[in-house]
Design an enzyme around this catalytic site. Structure first.
Site, PDB file in Angstrom:
ATOM      1  N   ASP A  85       0.859  -1.189   0.000  1.00 56.21           N
ATOM      2  CA  ASP A  85       0.000   0.000   0.000  1.00 56.21           C
ATOM      3  C   ASP A  85       0.895   1.239   0.000  1.00 56.21           C
ATOM      4  O   ASP A  85       1.729   1.405   0.891  1.00 56.21           O
ATOM      5  CB  ASP A  85      -0.922  -0.029   1.223  1.00 56.21           C
ATOM      6  CG  ASP A  85      -2.077   0.956   1.105  1.00 56.21           C
ATOM      7  OD1 ASP A  85      -1.925   1.991   0.427  1.00 56.21           O
ATOM      8  OD2 ASP A  85      -3.134   0.684   1.724  1.00 56.21           O
ATOM      9  N   ASP A  96      -3.172   7.457  -3.405  1.00 58.17           N
ATOM     10  CA  ASP A  96      -3.126   6.349  -2.441  1.00 58.17           C
ATOM     11  C   ASP A  96      -3.551   5.101  -3.207  1.00 58.17           C
ATOM     12  O   ASP A  96      -4.640   5.079  -3.796  1.00 58.17           O
ATOM     13  CB  ASP A  96      -4.092   6.686  -1.296  1.00 58.17           C
ATOM     14  CG  ASP A  96      -4.161   5.620  -0.211  1.00 58.17           C
ATOM     15  OD1 ASP A  96      -3.416   4.630  -0.267  1.00 58.17           O
ATOM     16  OD2 ASP A  96      -4.994   5.797   0.708  1.00 58.17           O
ATOM     17  N   HIS A 157     -11.847   6.256   1.724  1.00 55.80           N
ATOM     18  CA  HIS A 157     -11.883   7.533   2.438  1.00 55.80           C
ATOM     19  C   HIS A 157     -11.666   8.697   1.493  1.00 55.80           C
ATOM     20  O   HIS A 157     -10.932   8.583   0.510  1.00 55.80           O
ATOM     21  CB  HIS A 157     -10.795   7.542   3.514  1.00 55.80           C
ATOM     22  CG  HIS A 157      -9.441   7.077   3.006  1.00 55.80           C
ATOM     23  ND1 HIS A 157      -8.466   7.934   2.583  1.00 55.80           N
ATOM     24  CD2 HIS A 157      -8.942   5.827   2.798  1.00 55.80           C
ATOM     25  CE1 HIS A 157      -7.418   7.246   2.171  1.00 55.80           C
ATOM     26  NE2 HIS A 157      -7.675   5.950   2.278  1.00 55.80           N
ATOM     27  N   HIS A 165      -7.404  11.213   5.597  1.00 49.46           N
ATOM     28  CA  HIS A 165      -8.764  10.747   5.903  1.00 49.46           C
ATOM     29  C   HIS A 165      -9.613  11.981   6.198  1.00 49.46           C
ATOM     30  O   HIS A 165      -9.640  12.474   7.313  1.00 49.46           O
ATOM     31  CB  HIS A 165      -8.758   9.773   7.084  1.00 49.46           C
ATOM     32  CG  HIS A 165      -8.194   8.437   6.725  1.00 49.46           C
ATOM     33  ND1 HIS A 165      -8.971   7.353   6.445  1.00 49.46           N
ATOM     34  CD2 HIS A 165      -6.916   8.026   6.560  1.00 49.46           C
ATOM     35  CE1 HIS A 165      -8.207   6.325   6.131  1.00 49.46           C
ATOM     36  NE2 HIS A 165      -6.944   6.711   6.200  1.00 49.46           N
ATOM     37  N   GLU A 190     -10.955   1.253  -1.557  1.00 46.65           N
ATOM     38  CA  GLU A 190     -10.050   0.135  -1.251  1.00 46.65           C
ATOM     39  C   GLU A 190     -10.769  -1.052  -0.615  1.00 46.65           C
ATOM     40  O   GLU A 190     -10.710  -1.231   0.593  1.00 46.65           O
ATOM     41  CB  GLU A 190      -8.900   0.597  -0.363  1.00 46.65           C
ATOM     42  CG  GLU A 190      -9.277   1.405   0.872  1.00 46.65           C
ATOM     43  CD  GLU A 190      -8.035   1.850   1.656  1.00 46.65           C
ATOM     44  OE1 GLU A 190      -7.121   1.034   1.830  1.00 46.65           O
ATOM     45  OE2 GLU A 190      -7.991   3.010   2.068  1.00 46.65           O
ATOM     46  N   GLU A 281      -6.576  -1.027  -4.261  1.00 44.43           N
ATOM     47  CA  GLU A 281      -6.972   0.368  -4.012  1.00 44.43           C
ATOM     48  C   GLU A 281      -6.556   1.284  -5.154  1.00 44.43           C
ATOM     49  O   GLU A 281      -5.444   1.170  -5.673  1.00 44.43           O
ATOM     50  CB  GLU A 281      -6.312   0.863  -2.710  1.00 44.43           C
ATOM     51  CG  GLU A 281      -6.593   2.333  -2.396  1.00 44.43           C
ATOM     52  CD  GLU A 281      -6.000   2.781  -1.062  1.00 44.43           C
ATOM     53  OE1 GLU A 281      -4.992   2.185  -0.627  1.00 44.43           O
ATOM     54  OE2 GLU A 281      -6.551   3.726  -0.470  1.00 44.43           O
TER      55      GLU A 281
END
Ligand code: MN
Ligand code: MN
Length: 295
Positions: A85, A96, A157, A165, A190, A281
């Site tokens: 990740d 992300d 998020h 977040h 994700e 993700e």
């Protein structure tokens, strides 16, 4: 969303994608986790971005929030199911992204496919005005129809500048919520899939931290270290390795900063029944009536 913001988001996303692919390509039996994490983070920096958080390398029943320590001897083993990740930011604008690979075996191809299908269906339907529980319901069905369950207490998020977040969650099941995807928003989506029961719980700390508040400290050395962390990482997560690179005594200071509530130590998230976990993700930017995947 203006052109500069979009350009930064696109650059961060492209660099995060490259770093993710690099990390995943390095995962092999006997390779050290530390080597992979350092290569991923080094790639991000070499391309003119910064890591938005430490490279998370989570294995088997561990879903998220582990990164190797300074000098860590951990190595990948045959049969490991590995989540990489990766986060990169350009001027605070974040990409992300994550993927799952298997070391040497083909035992988890279908589980890897489950989170991939969950993400693919989410990317198909997501867009301005779409209820997030509709997205979650579709992810849930995609994963279940492939023979697994989503991890229901992990969500995607929203993200804002320097904020990983930012308040809106993207569930991997229909949570009954009525929140619709707003315009001009950045979402990390994700899905996690598992052959366990579909819940994670907090385990021991995984070497990842974040500053959560400021407070006077009597300990001069710890206070000085706190200022150094603030200056270098601000509101974004960091890890023991990065803190130690700034100051060899970081571990001692970090323990005190956590005890006094200035710094949060992320616990490793582990599937409650020890089920294997896969994750995929992407970051998607909702703007001008499009949903643009940047990663
Ligand atoms: Mn991520
Ligand atoms: Mn994320």
């Amino acid at each position: 969303m203006n052109e500069e913001e979009l350009a930064a988001l696109r650059k961060a996303g492209a660099i995060a994608r490259e770093a993710r692919e690099l990390g995943a390509s390095m995962v092999d039996e006997g390779v050290s986790l530390l080597e992979v994490a350092e290569a991923v983070e080094g790639h991000i920096i070499s391309k003119g971005a910064k890591p938005a958080f430490p490279c998370n390398i989570s294995i088997n029943e561990v879903a998220a929030h582990f990164t190797p320590r300074t000098g860590d001897k951990l190595r990948f083993a045959n049969g490991d199911l590995v989540k990489i990740d990766v986060g990169a930011h350009v001027d605070g604008y974040i990409g992300d992204t994550a993927m799952t690979v298997e070391v040497g075996t083909r035992n988890w191809t279908n589980l890897i496919e489950s989170s991939a299908r969950g993400l693919a269906v989410a990317m198909e339907i997501i867009g301005e005005g779409i209820p997030l529980n509709t997205v979650g319901g579709a992810v849930d069905r995609a994963i279940r129809s492939n023979g697994h369950v989503p991890v229901s207490n992990l969500t995607g998020h929203s993200m804002k500048r320097y904020n990983l977040h930012a308040g809106i969650s993207v569930p991997s099941f229909d949570d009954g919520g009525a929140v619709k995807v707003p315009g001009d928003i950045v979402l990390a989506v994700e899905p996690f899939a598992t052959n366990g029961v579909g819940q994670v719980r907090n385990s021991k700390p995984g070497n990842i931290y974040r500053i959560i508040r400021e407070r006077e400290l009597r300990d001069k050395a710890a206070a000085e270290h706190f200022r150094l962390l603030q200056e270098n990482f601000g509101t974004l997560p960091f890890c023991e390795r990065w803190a130690t690179a700034l100051d060899p005594k970081a571990s001692v200071h970090l323990r005190m900063l956590v005890r006094h509530g200035l710094v949060f130590a992320y616990p490793i998230l582990t599937e409650v029944r020890g089920g294997k976990v896969s994750q995929k993700e992407h970051t998607v930017v909702i703007h001008d009536s499009v949903a643009e995947i940047t990663t």
